[in-house]
Design an enzyme around this catalytic site. Structure first.
Site, PDB file in Angstrom:
ATOM      1  N   ASP A 198     -20.352 -28.740  58.271  1.00  0.00           N
ATOM      2  CA  ASP A 198     -21.585 -28.192  57.706  1.00  0.00           C
ATOM      3  C   ASP A 198     -21.529 -28.223  56.182  1.00  0.00           C
ATOM      4  OD1 ASP A 198     -22.371 -27.620  60.274  1.00  0.00           O
ATOM      5  OD2 ASP A 198     -21.692 -25.529  60.186  1.00  0.00           O
TER       6      ASP A 198
HETATM    7  N1  URA Z   1     -18.029 -25.450  63.357  1.00  0.00           N
HETATM    8  C1  URA Z   1     -19.051 -25.030  62.572  1.00  0.00           C
HETATM    9  O1  URA Z   1     -19.761 -24.084  62.920  1.00  0.00           O
HETATM   10  N2  URA Z   1     -19.254 -25.686  61.404  1.00  0.00           N
HETATM   11  C2  URA Z   1     -18.482 -26.689  60.960  1.00  0.00           C
HETATM   12  O2  URA Z   1     -18.713 -27.222  59.868  1.00  0.00           O
HETATM   13  C3  URA Z   1     -17.413 -27.119  61.779  1.00  0.00           C
HETATM   14  C4  URA Z   1     -17.205 -26.475  62.983  1.00  0.00           C
END
Ligand code: URA
Length: 243
Positions: A110
């Site tokens: 993310d």
């Molecule tokens: N899980 C999440 O919620 N975000 C990420 O970036 C990676 C794993």
């Protein structure tokens, strides 16, 4: 291999552009300027420079990036800059089967997640690392909004139901380093998986950092925004268990 073909394979532009760079005396091989685009070179591991920028030839690209917060893992990002802008242009212009595709992120983090991101131009490698069948463990350091009790952690390990999934998803391992600091190991990579799992037990992720993939840890001396080539040892560690 011809020198102009080698430069093209490494992402330095079209064949014509690469030949032009060589003819203009802008390319040095092992420290010596070469002006013949047809000069024969042994590609793997060859050290050369283009306009003074040093490069080492890699038949395939495997790299790690310390992803900073505020970057999207997309070639066409929305509100934030792309992680690909953190890489030098040749890595973004490497051709695959003659077409410019550049390296691709192995799965996505993310925008606000930091830590270890792998990138490659080897499609089979990307598929293998992402496939839930291969169960590559990924370790996340999760900063929680509320203190987590042993009961919540047990639920994450037993499996929680996410809305769009029929089967519950479970963490492969979990450990509380402090009441608000959780180390969670997942072998899948579903969309927002850590955040959604933590929300499913009534808590909230304040910060998320991926510290390890398989046996490969994010090196302490790789600053946010920096990248490096993966050595053969690093690639071997990817298929080992987290240490
Ligand atoms: N899980 C999440 O919620 N975000 C990420 O970036 C990676 C794993």
């Amino acid at each position: 291999m011809r020198l102009d073909a080698l430069l093209f394979s490494q992402g330095f532009g079209t064949r014509r552009l690469c030949a032009g760079l060589i003819e203009r005396g802008l390319v040095a091989v092992e420290g010596q300027v070469v002006t013949d685009p047809a000069a024969a070179v042994e590609p793997e591991g060859l050290r050369f420079s283009v306009q003074g920028e040093p490069w080492i030839c890699h038949a395939q690209a495997y790299l790690m990036l310390h992803k900073p917060a505020g970057y999207e893992c997309s070639h066409r990002p929305g509100a934030w800059p792309s992680v690909y802008t953190l890489l030098p242009p040749p890595l973004r212009q490497r051709p695959t089967k003659g077409k410019v595709q550049g390296v691709q992120a192995v799965g996505r983090l993310d925008q606000d997640t930091t830590g270890l991101l792998l990138l490659s131009d080897d499609g089979a490698f990307i598929h293998r690392m992402n496939s839930p069948r291969h169960l590559v463990p990924k370790v996340y350091e999760v900063t929680l909004k509320h203190p987590m009790g042993a009961g919540e952690l047990d639920r994450l390990l037993a499996g929680v139901q996410l809305h769009d999934d029929l089967k519950p998803v479970r963490a492969a391992a979990g450990e509380l380093a402090s009441p608000t600091r959780l180390l969670l190991t997942l072998t899948e990579g579903k969309y927002h998986q850590v955040k959604r799992m933590v929300a499913a037990v009534g808590n909230r992720v304040e910060a998320l950092h991926r510290s390890r993939i398989g046996g490969l840890a994010l090196p302490g001396d790789l600053a946010p925004g920096e990248w490096r080539w993966l050595a053969a040892d690093d690639l071997a560690l990817l298929s080992a268990a987290p240490g």
